[in-house]
Design an enzyme around this catalytic site. Structure first.
Site, PDB file in Angstrom:
ATOM      1  N   LEU A  63      41.795  90.050  65.730  1.00 34.35           N
ATOM      2  CA  LEU A  63      41.805  89.306  66.992  1.00 34.35           C
ATOM      3  C   LEU A  63      41.358  87.855  66.743  1.00 34.35           C
ATOM      4  O   LEU A  63      40.874  87.524  65.670  1.00 34.35           O
ATOM      5  CB  LEU A  63      40.865  89.992  67.994  1.00 34.35           C
ATOM      6  CG  LEU A  63      41.241  91.431  68.380  1.00 34.35           C
ATOM      7  CD1 LEU A  63      40.120  92.076  69.197  1.00 34.35           C
ATOM      8  CD2 LEU A  63      42.557  91.463  69.165  1.00 34.35           C
ATOM      9  N   GLY A  80      43.266  84.931  67.244  1.00 33.12           N
ATOM     10  CA  GLY A  80      44.336  83.942  67.231  1.00 33.12           C
ATOM     11  C   GLY A  80      44.247  82.924  66.113  1.00 33.12           C
ATOM     12  O   GLY A  80      43.549  83.108  65.108  1.00 33.12           O
ATOM     13  N   CYS A 135      42.820  80.014  66.191  1.00 31.61           N
ATOM     14  CA  CYS A 135      41.492  79.393  66.137  1.00 31.61           C
ATOM     15  C   CYS A 135      40.561  80.107  65.155  1.00 31.61           C
ATOM     16  O   CYS A 135      40.021  79.499  64.246  1.00 31.61           O
ATOM     17  CB  CYS A 135      40.907  79.394  67.545  1.00 31.61           C
ATOM     18  SG  CYS A 135      39.216  78.841  67.615  1.00 31.61           S
ATOM     19  N   LYS A 138      36.428  74.543  59.807  1.00 36.41           N
ATOM     20  CA  LYS A 138      35.054  74.034  59.922  1.00 36.41           C
ATOM     21  C   LYS A 138      34.155  74.608  58.829  1.00 36.41           C
ATOM     22  O   LYS A 138      33.227  73.938  58.364  1.00 36.41           O
ATOM     23  CB  LYS A 138      34.473  74.318  61.305  1.00 36.41           C
ATOM     24  CG  LYS A 138      34.645  73.168  62.266  1.00 36.41           C
ATOM     25  CD  LYS A 138      36.027  73.063  62.879  1.00 36.41           C
ATOM     26  CE  LYS A 138      36.929  72.018  62.358  1.00 36.41           C
ATOM     27  NZ  LYS A 138      38.239  71.973  62.976  1.00 36.41           N
ATOM     28  N   GLY A 153      51.279  63.259  57.956  1.00 32.70           N
ATOM     29  CA  GLY A 153      50.736  63.251  59.323  1.00 32.70           C
ATOM     30  C   GLY A 153      49.273  62.849  59.338  1.00 32.70           C
ATOM     31  O   GLY A 153      48.436  63.503  58.713  1.00 32.70           O
ATOM     32  N   LEU A 198      43.864  65.048  58.718  1.00 34.06           N
ATOM     33  CA  LEU A 198      42.713  64.291  58.222  1.00 34.06           C
ATOM     34  C   LEU A 198      41.520  65.199  57.938  1.00 34.06           C
ATOM     35  O   LEU A 198      40.764  64.965  56.987  1.00 34.06           O
ATOM     36  CB  LEU A 198      42.340  63.190  59.217  1.00 34.06           C
ATOM     37  CG  LEU A 198      43.432  62.120  59.386  1.00 34.06           C
ATOM     38  CD1 LEU A 198      43.021  61.081  60.403  1.00 34.06           C
ATOM     39  CD2 LEU A 198      43.776  61.458  58.051  1.00 34.06           C
ATOM     40  N   MET A 237      46.285  70.606  72.693  1.00 32.96           N
ATOM     41  CA  MET A 237      46.229  71.893  71.978  1.00 32.96           C
ATOM     42  C   MET A 237      44.839  72.050  71.389  1.00 32.96           C
ATOM     43  O   MET A 237      44.598  71.739  70.216  1.00 32.96           O
ATOM     44  CB  MET A 237      47.314  71.947  70.916  1.00 32.96           C
ATOM     45  CG  MET A 237      48.692  72.114  71.511  1.00 32.96           C
ATOM     46  SD  MET A 237      49.926  72.327  70.248  1.00 32.96           S
ATOM     47  CE  MET A 237      51.326  72.898  71.201  1.00 32.96           C
ATOM     48  N   HIS A 269      13.394  59.997  71.585  1.00 29.14           N
ATOM     49  CA  HIS A 269      13.366  59.041  70.478  1.00 29.14           C
ATOM     50  C   HIS A 269      12.666  59.660  69.278  1.00 29.14           C
ATOM     51  O   HIS A 269      11.621  60.284  69.454  1.00 29.14           O
ATOM     52  CB  HIS A 269      12.619  57.773  70.884  1.00 29.14           C
ATOM     53  CG  HIS A 269      12.474  56.810  69.739  1.00 29.14           C
ATOM     54  ND1 HIS A 269      13.517  56.023  69.307  1.00 29.14           N
ATOM     55  CD2 HIS A 269      11.423  56.554  68.913  1.00 29.14           C
ATOM     56  CE1 HIS A 269      13.111  55.306  68.284  1.00 29.14           C
ATOM     57  NE2 HIS A 269      11.851  55.605  68.009  1.00 29.14           N
TER      58      HIS A 269
HETATM   59  C1  FAD Z   1      43.841  74.099  61.085  1.00 24.42           C
HETATM   60  C2  FAD Z   1      43.542  74.035  62.553  1.00 24.42           C
HETATM   61  C3  FAD Z   1      42.305  73.591  62.963  1.00 24.42           C
HETATM   62  C4  FAD Z   1      42.013  73.547  64.321  1.00 24.42           C
HETATM   63  N1  FAD Z   1      40.783  73.095  64.687  1.00 24.42           N
HETATM   64  C5  FAD Z   1      40.470  73.035  65.996  1.00 24.42           C
HETATM   65  C6  FAD Z   1      39.187  72.625  66.417  1.00 24.42           C
HETATM   66  O1  FAD Z   1      38.329  72.288  65.603  1.00 24.42           O
HETATM   67  N2  FAD Z   1      38.908  72.601  67.734  1.00 24.42           N
HETATM   68  C7  FAD Z   1      39.850  72.963  68.666  1.00 24.42           C
HETATM   69  O2  FAD Z   1      39.549  72.918  69.858  1.00 24.42           O
HETATM   70  N3  FAD Z   1      41.079  73.382  68.304  1.00 24.42           N
HETATM   71  C8  FAD Z   1      41.403  73.427  66.999  1.00 24.42           C
HETATM   72  N4  FAD Z   1      42.633  73.887  66.621  1.00 24.42           N
HETATM   73  C9  FAD Z   1      43.592  74.271  67.678  1.00 24.42           C
HETATM   74  C10 FAD Z   1      43.273  75.670  68.202  1.00 24.42           C
HETATM   75  O3  FAD Z   1      43.312  76.580  67.135  1.00 24.42           O
HETATM   76  C11 FAD Z   1      44.267  76.050  69.284  1.00 24.42           C
HETATM   77  O4  FAD Z   1      44.264  75.076  70.291  1.00 24.42           O
HETATM   78  C12 FAD Z   1      43.920  77.395  69.895  1.00 24.42           C
HETATM   79  O5  FAD Z   1      43.878  78.410  68.931  1.00 24.42           O
HETATM   80  C13 FAD Z   1      44.927  77.773  70.987  1.00 24.42           C
HETATM   81  O6  FAD Z   1      44.583  79.004  71.507  1.00 24.42           O
HETATM   82  P1  FAD Z   1      45.645  79.964  72.188  1.00 24.42           P
HETATM   83  O7  FAD Z   1      44.881  81.101  72.715  1.00 24.42           O
HETATM   84  O8  FAD Z   1      46.506  79.193  73.122  1.00 24.42           O
HETATM   85  O9  FAD Z   1      46.621  80.439  71.020  1.00 24.42           O
HETATM   86  P2  FAD Z   1      46.406  80.953  69.530  1.00 24.42           P
HETATM   87  O10 FAD Z   1      45.026  80.772  69.076  1.00 24.42           O
HETATM   88  O11 FAD Z   1      47.500  80.338  68.742  1.00 24.42           O
HETATM   89  O12 FAD Z   1      46.618  82.523  69.638  1.00 24.42           O
HETATM   90  C14 FAD Z   1      47.849  83.078  69.967  1.00 24.42           C
HETATM   91  C15 FAD Z   1      47.879  84.504  69.462  1.00 24.42           C
HETATM   92  O13 FAD Z   1      49.008  85.148  70.029  1.00 24.42           O
HETATM   93  C16 FAD Z   1      49.524  86.051  69.071  1.00 24.42           C
HETATM   94  N5  FAD Z   1      50.919  86.329  69.452  1.00 24.42           N
HETATM   95  C17 FAD Z   1      51.947  85.449  69.547  1.00 24.42           C
HETATM   96  N6  FAD Z   1      53.049  86.079  70.005  1.00 24.42           N
HETATM   97  C18 FAD Z   1      52.693  87.366  70.195  1.00 24.42           C
HETATM   98  C19 FAD Z   1      53.396  88.512  70.661  1.00 24.42           C
HETATM   99  N7  FAD Z   1      54.662  88.442  71.072  1.00 24.42           N
HETATM  100  N8  FAD Z   1      52.727  89.690  70.723  1.00 24.42           N
HETATM  101  C20 FAD Z   1      51.420  89.768  70.328  1.00 24.42           C
HETATM  102  N9  FAD Z   1      50.718  88.727  69.886  1.00 24.42           N
HETATM  103  C21 FAD Z   1      51.352  87.539  69.833  1.00 24.42           C
HETATM  104  C22 FAD Z   1      49.375  85.310  67.763  1.00 24.42           C
HETATM  105  O14 FAD Z   1      49.389  86.224  66.672  1.00 24.42           O
HETATM  106  C23 FAD Z   1      48.024  84.641  67.963  1.00 24.42           C
HETATM  107  O15 FAD Z   1      46.997  85.462  67.441  1.00 24.42           O
HETATM  108  C24 FAD Z   1      42.972  73.962  65.277  1.00 24.42           C
HETATM  109  C25 FAD Z   1      44.215  74.444  64.859  1.00 24.42           C
HETATM  110  C26 FAD Z   1      44.494  74.483  63.509  1.00 24.42           C
HETATM  111  C27 FAD Z   1      45.835  75.012  63.080  1.00 24.42           C
END
Ligand code: FAD
Length: 463
Positions: A39, A41, A43, A52, A177, A183, A316, A442
């Site tokens: 679980l 996603g 993040c 991090k 990028g 970065l 995002m 301070h």
């Molecule tokens: C390298 C990197 C670093 C990041 N660092 C930061 C940070 O420091 N701070 C920050 O705020 N954001 C950061 N982000 C962005 C952050 O990860 C996303 O904004 C966040 O995870 C979005 O959450 P979400 O719930 O929308 O989707 P996600 O976290 O993308 O989760 C979506 C989930 O849905 C699942 N899924 C998709 N389709 C299906 C399906 N049909 N059936 C079942 N499961 C499915 C996927 O497997 C996934 O687990 C970073 C992203 C990356 C790639």
């Protein structure tokens, strides 16, 4: 197990899992579908948390090599054990994803393992099984955007996912990028010893952030040894004998040149992920960028189907997804739910950090809003001096007439923590004077925020 739920959330990222937990807390019967083995996603598995962890480890490594001697701490023979650093990062991820699993059990959220597909309003298929729900929440997140001519193999040409897993320090890492992800991960590998070059299409880094901050950021990262090629586009990449040859052209036109890299990180942004969900068949509308179209209450055009997080418009960011998850759960439970998009902070976790909230100076100019600026450098902050971290400044933008804070942009030590005070101020509609009159401990870095607020009215004390 009964197959009827009040809410089925598809995707267990910070949007989905938080929505599921909050809905369950409010007494709804909830399931969350996740196809990944764990679980949390993007993040928790391949985004915020592992990046991090590596940023923190690599920061410690670089500080031990370069900064501690100044403090009178002499460490000789500093060595990198990358395998151990990676293993620690994996442990951090495991602890976090297990934490979500625990929270699901605690809140009685059912995890439906597998790929979810919306079979029709109120119906979700996971493999052979079909479940019904009064409300379906799409929280399927995002994926790395592709670039024509650059084929990702996650070994030599990697996305952020591969860049988090490298088992060696590349000789030359080229990042395509100059945004946050490029970065941050570029910084990780630079600190661990790679030569790092960043190719960016625009003439600046971190687009969307305040321009003055971006300029200072570029200077500081350049001093750390990162090379920048701005206003350049990558038009192709070939891999031969484990070496990548990139073709790069000036955006304004001109001769193409080749750059040789050991590893290329493609980090040109992320795009909404909706593949395999069956949205076209059900008739859920997408915008031109492929994001699910929602109204102010996260409802799609199909009754009973909602969407949150990276898969809809907006920044995002994990905390934006989380807040949308909470707001939607509360709306589904018949309560008011709201997200204030004016007060969503954004942080780049490099060293120094960059943090921002609200409007940039460029936006205020474009919107013809009269404003005043207050700035305060960390060179004049006692705590920053004590830490030996004086790079950067705090910049507060306030309405010229009302003094209400419209934006804040910080580059400096712990900027990501410092910004929280200004987020709170914006949320409460505070003026710069409100922040200036609050007593700040301070010596603390936060005093730089207070001084920037004072500077809006031209009355900073310590400069
Ligand atoms: C390298 C990197 C670093 C990041 N660092 C930061 C940070 O420091 N701070 C920050 O705020 N954001 C950061 N982000 C962005 C952050 O990860 C996303 O904004 C966040 O995870 C979005 O959450 P979400 O719930 O929308 O989707 P996600 O976290 O993308 O989760 C979506 C989930 O849905 C699942 N899924 C998709 N389709 C299906 C399906 N049909 N059936 C079942 N499961 C499915 C996927 O497997 C996934 O687990 C970073 C992203 C990356 C790639």
């Amino acid at each position: 197990m009964s197959d009827a739920f009040d809410v089925i959330v598809i995707g267990s990222g910070p949007g989905g899992y938080v929505c599921a937990i909050r809905a369950a807390q409010l007494g709804l019967k909830v399931a969350c579908v996740e196809k990944r083995a764990t679980l949390g996603g993007t993040c928790l598995n391949i985004g915020c948390i592992p990046s991090k962890a590596l940023l923190h480890s690599s920061e410690n490594f670089a500080a031990t090599q370069h900064d501690w001697a100044e403090h009178g701490i002499i460490v000789e023979g500093v060595k990198l054990d990358l395998a151990r650093m990676q293993a620690r990062k994996d442990d951090v991820v495991t602890a976090n994803v297990r934490g979500v699993e625990f929270l699901f059990k605690k809140n009685k959220v059912t995890w439906l393992k597998g790929e979810g597909r919306i079979a029709g309003p109120g119906r979700v298929r996971v493999g052979e099984a079909e479940y019904t729900a009064k409300h379906i929440v799409i929280a399927t997140g995002s994926e790395s955007s592709p670039l024509a001519g650059v084929v990702v193999d996650e070994k030599r040409i990697v996305t952020s996912t591969g860049a988090l897993e490298l088992d060696h320090v590349p000789g030359h890492l080229v990042v395509i990028g100059g945004g946050v992800i490029g970065l941050e991960l570029g910084s990780v590998w630079r600190r661990l010893g790679a030569r790092v070059s960043v190719v960016e299409f625009l003439d600046r880094l971190i687009p969307g952030n305040d321009g003055e901050i971006a300029k200072q950021f570029e200077r500081i990262l350049a001093r750390q040894g990162i090379k920048f090629r701005l206003s350049c586009k990558v038009t192709g990449a070939t891999v031969n004998d484990g070496v990548v040859t990139l073709t790069v052209e000036p955006v304004a036109g001109g001769a193409a040149e080749e750059i040789i890299a050991d590893v290329v990180l493609l980090a040109v942004g992320r795009r909404a992920f909706t593949e395999g969900l069956g949205l076209a068949e059900v008739g859920v509308a997408l915008d031109r960028a492929g994001r699910v179209v929602t109204d102010g209450h996260f409802a799609t055009n199909i009754p009973g189907i909602y969407a949150i997080g990276d898969v809809i418009a907006g920044p995002m960011l994990a905390h934006k997804a989380e807040d949308e998850g909470v707001a939607l759960a509360e709306l589904l439970a018949g309560k008011p739910g709201h997200v204030n998009y004016e007060a969503i902070p954004g942080v780049v976790y490099t060293w120094p950090e960059v943090a921002s909230v609200g409007r940039t100076e460029e936006q205020l100019k474009a919107e013809n809003i009269a404003y005043r600026v207050g700035k305060f450098p960390f060179t004049a902050n006692g705590r920053a001096r004590a830490m030996g971290c004086t790079d950067g400044f705090v910049k507060i933008l306030a309405d010229k007439t009302t003094d209400r804070i419209l934006g804040c942009h910080i580059i400096g030590p712990d900027a990501g923590t410092l910004i929280a005070e200004v987020v709170t101020a914006i949320e409460f509609g505070a003026s710069a004077e409100d922040v200036a009159r609050i007593c700040h401990a301070h010596p603390s870095l936060n005093e730089a925020v207070k001084e920037a607020a004072l500077a809006v009215d031209g009355r900073a004390i310590h400069i």
